[in-house]
Design an enzyme around this catalytic site. Structure first.
Site, short mmCIF file in Angstrom:
data_model
loop_
_atom_site.label_atom_id
_atom_site.label_comp_id
_atom_site.label_asym_id
_atom_site.label_seq_id
_atom_site.Cartn_x
_atom_site.Cartn_y
_atom_site.Cartn_z
CG HIS A 25 27.90 28.42 11.10
ND1 HIS A 25 27.00 27.80 10.12
CD2 HIS A 25 27.00 29.23 11.74
CE1 HIS A 25 25.83 28.02 10.12
NE2 HIS A 25 25.60 28.95 11.16
CG ASP B 88 18.97 21.83 13.14
OD1 ASP B 88 18.64 22.52 13.91
OD2 ASP B 88 19.48 22.00 12.17
NE ARG C 45 14.68 27.30 16.18
CZ ARG C 45 15.93 27.44 16.14
NH1 ARG C 45 16.50 26.48 15.37
NH2 ARG C 45 16.36 28.66 15.97
CB SER D 277 19.96 24.91 15.36
OG SER D 277 20.10 24.84 13.64
CE LYS E 48 22.35 23.06 11.22
NZ LYS E 48 21.26 24.05 10.79
#
Ligand code: URA
Length: 433
Positions: free
Chosen positions: A87, A166, A173, A188, A192
């Site tokens: 990620h 989320d 947000r 967040s 995931k």
């Protein structure tokens, strides 16, 4: 009607005044928000209180676990291969997932990449891949697992079933100025990734002008928080801290970033894109039990390219199809001889966005052909009249605002002047304590 165990206003006051929330309070808050009992305006106030006062590590862990519990968890235990995911916290020209996933998968590792779309100046992996005619981002869970077992690599849209709390909180947000907050970003992303079920995870945490968090010390804190969350949840997690002061590679956009990724898979491509792809691949393969894998060989000999072609074809795409080209282009040239000493990521990201490569609202389409091709990188010598970069768009009317964003974003200095690029591409590595 069931009696609610807490009063949300009390919890907001607790965070507002710098206090700490307990595990049952956080579990309830996230559950109550997901089912609509806690209203958006109350959760907005809570997000701002967290933004201003922070959260202790146990609270961040509880928030992450509560968001995971709000939805389904995938299970890769039936696969015959180890799983490892990557990620990135996002940046300008960051197309690394595209060459990286097939490269790692070519070593017999399953790479599940549940990706998103771009918002603002950072591009989205799915938007880039959708430049390829026929390619489909949405897969069922069965298709996803079958492709992981067969081809090894999958880049597809995350279903709404993973950490739905989320999804709701992130949208809030986005509209309340509470994105750039370490506890909220860490929970967040990690909710995931943990819900997705990967056994191992490599994080590319960016710092610099084109990153979420500009300050390297804050990026390190984010990386440490995420590595700890992953490790505590049983996911082997490592992070690299990487420099996003300068755009990555030479292409910023969608179709042009796919083109550049294919160059890397063909054994070429810009040095910085290759360096980061290779470094992340080594980390991923080490976590998957192959610390000595010859990553460069798989780029040179076509194995990674074969896996890329199989991945694209498995999702309906034609790997041989031509990619969209912009109808209009505008090239900016050097106004004197010298050395390119500055090229700031953020303004280039904003300019590509204004050309149509990104979206301002979630429901907007992107223009796959729009973007910027850089012809020089910081440190390169340039001569008067030499092209520095080319803007591409479907409508020439977009050039003016893109050029406004680029005013002061690049600079030609004298030979010997210091190059202002924020230092090395890979600035650090974070592992579990
Ligand atoms: N990406 C996410 O998924 N969440 C954040 O909060 C920031 C980036």
């Amino acid at each position: 009607m069931a009696v609610e165990p807490f009063d949300v206003v009390d919890l907001i006051r607790t965070k507002r005044d710098g206090g700490t929330l307990s595990t049952p309070q956080i579990d309830w808050l996230i559950d109550a928000y997901t089912r609509g009992y806690v209203a958006d305006e109350q959760m907005s106030a809570m997000a701002m209180a967290i933004f201003l006062n922070g959260m202790a590590r146990p609270e961040i862990r509880d928030l992450t676990l509560a968001m995971i519990a709000s939805g389904e968890r995938l299970d890769f235990s039936g696969l015959s291969k180890p799983t490892v995911d990557k990620h990135s916290t996002g940046g300008v020209g960051d197309k690394i997932t595209l060459p990286l996933a097939p490269l790692v998968a070519s070593f017999g590792v399953a790479v599940p990449q549940l990706s998103g779309r771009g918002l603002g100046h950072t591009g989205g992996t799915l938007d880039k891949l959708e430049s390829i005619p026929g390619w489909r981002a949405k897969l069922s869970n069965e298709e996803f697992l079958a492709q992981l077992e067969g081809v090894g690599g999958v880049i597809c849209a995350a279903g709404s079933g993973l950490a739905p709390a989320d999804g709701k909180l992130y949208a809030l947000r986005d509209t309340t100025g509470t994105v750039e907050c370490i506890p909220l970003i860490a929970s967040s992303i990690m909710s995931k990734k943990i819900a997705e079920g990967t056994a191992a995870l490599v994080l590319d945490v960016k710092f610099g002008s084109g990153a979420f968090l500009q300050d390297p010390a804050r990026s390190r804190e984010l990386a440490e928080t995420m590595v700890q969350l992953g490790t505590d949840a049983g996911v082997a997690t490592v992070a690299l801290l990487t420099n996003m002061n300068v755009p990555l590679g030479l292409a910023i956009g969608n179709a042009n970033e796919v083109r550049e990724s294919v160059e890397v898979l063909a054994g070429g491509g810009p040095a910085d894109v290759v360096e980061l792809t290779v470094a992340l691949a080594r980390e991923m393969l080490a976590l998957a039990g192959q610390p000595d894998a010859d990553v460069e060989a798989a780029l040179r000999d076509g194995r990674a390219m074969d896996t890329w072609r199989a991945m694209i074809a498995a999702q309906g795409g034609d790997p041989d199809a031509g990619l969209p080209q912009p109808a209009e282009t505008h090239t900016v040239v050097a106004d004197r001889d010298g050395v390119l000493v500055e090229q700031q990521a953020l303004p280039f990201g904003i300019a590509a966005w204004r050309l149509g490569a990104g979206r301002a609202r979630k429901e907007d389409p992107v223009d796959h052909a729009a973007g910027i091709d850089l012809h020089a990188k910081p440190g390169d010598a340039v001569t008067k009249g030499q092209p520095l970069f080319t803007l591409g768009a479907s409508d020439a009317a977009r050039f003016e605002r893109a050029l406004e964003a680029l005013d002061g974003a690049y600079r030609i200095g004298e030979a010997g002047d210091e190059v202002s690029d924020g230092g090395p591409l890979i600035a650090g590595r974070v592992t579990a304590e």
